[in-house]
Write a protein that holds these residues in place. Sequence first.
Motif, PDB file in Angstrom:
ATOM      1  N   UNK A   1       0.809  -1.225   0.000  1.00 18.81           N
ATOM      2  CA  UNK A   1       0.000   0.000   0.000  1.00 18.81           C
ATOM      3  C   UNK A   1       0.838   1.269   0.000  1.00 18.81           C
ATOM      4  N   UNK A   2       2.065   1.205   0.518  1.00 20.61           N
ATOM      5  CA  UNK A   2       2.922   2.391   0.584  1.00 20.61           C
ATOM      6  C   UNK A   2       4.258   2.099  -0.079  1.00 20.61           C
ATOM      7  N   UNK A   3       4.597   2.911  -1.012  1.00 16.87           N
ATOM      8  CA  UNK A   3       5.845   2.754  -1.760  1.00 16.87           C
ATOM      9  C   UNK A   3       6.728   3.970  -1.498  1.00 16.87           C
ATOM     10  N   UNK A   4       7.957   3.727  -1.048  1.00 19.76           N
ATOM     11  CA  UNK A   4       8.888   4.814  -0.766  1.00 19.76           C
ATOM     12  C   UNK A   4       9.985   4.834  -1.818  1.00 19.76           C
ATOM     13  N   UNK A   5      10.145   5.982  -2.445  1.00 22.62           N
ATOM     14  CA  UNK A   5      11.196   6.162  -3.441  1.00 22.62           C
ATOM     15  C   UNK A   5      12.334   6.951  -2.827  1.00 22.62           C
ATOM     16  N   UNK A   6      13.478   6.321  -2.801  1.00 22.09           N
ATOM     17  CA  UNK A   6      14.666   7.009  -2.320  1.00 22.09           C
ATOM     18  C   UNK A   6      15.860   6.389  -3.027  1.00 22.09           C
ATOM     19  N   UNK A   7      16.658   7.197  -3.627  1.00 22.34           N
ATOM     20  CA  UNK A   7      17.820   6.683  -4.331  1.00 22.34           C
ATOM     21  C   UNK A   7      18.973   7.656  -4.170  1.00 22.34           C
TER      22      UNK A   7
ATOM     23  N   UNK B   1       6.453  -0.995   4.651  1.00 20.50           N
ATOM     24  CA  UNK B   1       6.191  -0.482   3.318  1.00 20.50           C
ATOM     25  C   UNK B   1       7.300  -0.985   2.406  1.00 20.50           C
ATOM     26  N   UNK B   2       7.042  -0.944   1.114  1.00  9.86           N
ATOM     27  CA  UNK B   2       8.082  -1.387   0.203  1.00  9.86           C
ATOM     28  C   UNK B   2       9.355  -0.600   0.474  1.00  9.86           C
ATOM     29  N   UNK B   3      10.436  -1.285   0.748  1.00  7.70           N
ATOM     30  CA  UNK B   3      11.651  -0.607   1.164  1.00  7.70           C
ATOM     31  C   UNK B   3      12.191   0.283   0.061  1.00  7.70           C
ATOM     32  N   UNK B   4      12.683   1.449   0.471  1.00  3.44           N
ATOM     33  CA  UNK B   4      13.340   2.324  -0.484  1.00  3.44           C
ATOM     34  C   UNK B   4      14.754   1.837  -0.766  1.00  3.44           C
ATOM     35  N   UNK B   5      15.163   0.789  -0.054  1.00  2.93           N
ATOM     36  CA  UNK B   5      16.481   0.213  -0.247  1.00  2.93           C
ATOM     37  C   UNK B   5      16.447  -0.714  -1.465  1.00  2.93           C
ATOM     38  N   UNK B   6      16.971  -0.210  -2.580  1.00  8.56           N
ATOM     39  CA  UNK B   6      17.010  -0.962  -3.845  1.00  8.56           C
ATOM     40  C   UNK B   6      15.616  -1.237  -4.417  1.00  8.56           C
ATOM     41  N   UNK B   7      14.649  -0.342  -4.177  1.00  4.40           N
ATOM     42  CA  UNK B   7      13.314  -0.527  -4.723  1.00  4.40           C
ATOM     43  C   UNK B   7      13.328  -0.441  -6.244  1.00  4.40           C
ATOM     44  N   UNK B   8      14.360   0.189  -6.800  1.00  4.36           N
ATOM     45  CA  UNK B   8      14.467   0.324  -8.252  1.00  4.36           C
ATOM     46  C   UNK B   8      14.568  -1.022  -8.942  1.00  4.36           C
TER      47      UNK B   8
ATOM     48  N   UNK C   1       8.207  10.197  -1.518  1.00  4.65           N
ATOM     49  CA  UNK C   1       9.403  10.525  -2.309  1.00  4.65           C
ATOM     50  C   UNK C   1      10.368  11.290  -1.419  1.00  4.65           C
ATOM     51  N   UNK C   2      11.547  10.717  -1.204  1.00  3.82           N
ATOM     52  CA  UNK C   2      12.572  11.348  -0.387  1.00  3.82           C
ATOM     53  C   UNK C   2      13.731  11.809  -1.262  1.00  3.82           C
ATOM     54  N   UNK C   3      14.299  12.941  -0.934  1.00  2.74           N
ATOM     55  CA  UNK C   3      15.471  13.484  -1.632  1.00  2.74           C
ATOM     56  C   UNK C   3      15.290  13.465  -3.144  1.00  2.74           C
ATOM     57  N   UNK C   4      14.332  14.217  -3.686  1.00  2.00           N
ATOM     58  CA  UNK C   4      14.079  14.171  -5.127  1.00  2.00           C
ATOM     59  C   UNK C   4      15.273  14.600  -5.968  1.00  2.00           C
ATOM     60  N   UNK C   5      16.169  15.416  -5.405  1.00  2.03           N
ATOM     61  CA  UNK C   5      17.307  15.889  -6.189  1.00  2.03           C
ATOM     62  C   UNK C   5      18.277  14.753  -6.526  1.00  2.03           C
TER      63      UNK C   5
ATOM     64  N   UNK D   1       0.420  11.441  -1.916  1.00  2.00           N
ATOM     65  CA  UNK D   1       1.850  11.563  -2.202  1.00  2.00           C
ATOM     66  C   UNK D   1       2.474  12.409  -1.102  1.00  2.00           C
ATOM     67  N   UNK D   2       3.595  11.938  -0.572  1.00  2.00           N
ATOM     68  CA  UNK D   2       4.353  12.691   0.431  1.00  2.00           C
ATOM     69  C   UNK D   2       5.731  12.978  -0.150  1.00  2.00           C
ATOM     70  N   UNK D   3       6.066  14.260  -0.239  1.00  2.00           N
ATOM     71  CA  UNK D   3       7.341  14.672  -0.829  1.00  2.00           C
ATOM     72  C   UNK D   3       8.175  15.348   0.251  1.00  2.00           C
ATOM     73  N   UNK D   4       9.360  14.803   0.481  1.00  2.00           N
ATOM     74  CA  UNK D   4      10.273  15.388   1.474  1.00  2.00           C
ATOM     75  C   UNK D   4      11.559  15.802   0.773  1.00  2.00           C
ATOM     76  N   UNK D   5      11.772  17.096   0.713  1.00  2.00           N
ATOM     77  CA  UNK D   5      12.944  17.656   0.053  1.00  2.00           C
ATOM     78  C   UNK D   5      13.787  18.367   1.099  1.00  2.00           C
TER      79      UNK D   5
END
Length: 524
Positions: A44-50, A64-71, A95-99, A131-135
């Motif tokens: 239900x919750x997907x975290x994007x962090x790369x 939640x789906x881990x942002x660790x190697x979710x790609x 979405x964490x650290x979009x930059x 959507x949660x965006x943390x910049x």
Amino acid sequence: MTSLSNLIPELLDPILFYLRKRDILSLLRTCKYLHSVCLPYIWSRLTLYDTITPDDDEFSIYNELSKHRVWRLADTTDEFGVDALGYKYIKKIKILAPETTFSIKSRTVKNGFQRLLEDLIESGKINLREVALRDANKYPIPPDVDFSLLHRIKKYSESKSPGEFSMTLHTESLPPLLRTGALNLTVLTKLRVVHHLQGGTFSEEWREFHESLSIHIEDNIIDEIEALTQLLSGAVNLKELWIRPESRRYEPGSIHSLTEPLKGLQTALDGLKRLEKLVIGPATYPSDSAVFFHPSFFIAPPENCKTLQYGCTASIAWWRKFAAHPLPGVENLRLGLSPMTLIGNRWVDDKEDEEVLQQLIPGESISGRWRTKFYIGDVAVRGLKKFTLDPEYYIDEATDPMDLEACIYRRNKGLNEAHRKKIKDEVISGFRRQILDGFSVGMARCARRIATRHFEDWMGRNAIEEASAERCFEELNLEKEKHVVEFTKLLSSWAERNIDKFHFYSKKNQDELKLLEGFIEDDV
């Protein structure tokens, strides 16, 4: 006996929240029913962090789906197909650290996972609700960042009503983020903004000091005010707003140079008719580096705001504006302000705050001096149910209005019993300290009774409409002198009788001292 398999999904969700992801994976293998509940939950919750450097990937989040190697999901999707995985259960994307996550050098982009999500959202296979965006990047956004996913989410959100889709935003680089055009401001419901302010009227020595450290200071105050104004003007469905200024590299000048931009900011805030909570400054403690554009700028909440917290640096002019505003709709007020000091690099040369200006004595160093005690006389707010002062607020008792709590107590009859009792005790303690100031603590017992009586006469059930805490303090000073003189005479008489006997601490003399104090109390 009730087992997990007998619980409905609504009761299982709070339990799953406290489980590690590996434990949820084990649980979903136990039976078909728990599989049907756990699988949607874990998707239900997907975290994007790369990050561009794989070694930096050290974070993990439970449930939640881990942002660790979710790609790597891009490769799994290619192998098994979209329908074999749980994309249809995704309700929230964080979405964490979009930059770095959206950098063309990141694995999220290079591996094709970002493009995959865009296609799934466009085709309707992901029914996104939030959507949660943390910049947390306070520096300019690099030119190689691909915001196509955010643009796709923006287009998706434009077809949804406020109840169907929402966005939360935490940003430390508001102006650059707004310039991307990737945000649909109308779906914002929660916003946290950190303003890294710099510039102002630094002295030449201060600028040279920063330059010696290779720190370039560029004035960004107007930029930050205009960006915040633009955002609030479009965020019409905002419910929670937290603004935290960081001003270690900022020294404000006269507020008059910021009059028009700040007026526009206040107008934008007034338009937030759904705002329920407003926090200005750090959420937990006051800070002397939290100047909200100017120490004399009081920003008023919109009418429907119920929870209000100020934790910024405040001048006497700020307090006067606060006292005069009725704060309509506010029920829970919390104050944790720090004073505007007169240390050289924090001084504000503002004619609006004449009382502060008058503290400067020609020829005397102003370094380290604090403002003197002062009164606000009354407050216009009437509807408070809760009122809190942060503990750090009392580190220096000379930094707040002397009559603040007394005014709040008198004008807000709807305060709940616990808060009303706490404020009453603080006011009485303040009166008691006034009585004991500079005199023997031997008066402590009678001082409490004097303070309580004055509270009831001036603030409590016996108070008249035109009563004020300032007048009460004047009466206390007069009465204090009377009782100190009487107490001193009695104590001197007692000491003369016992000075040569060297048994000050005998039981007989302690009992005599208690009788002496009791006599004074009875006289009160």
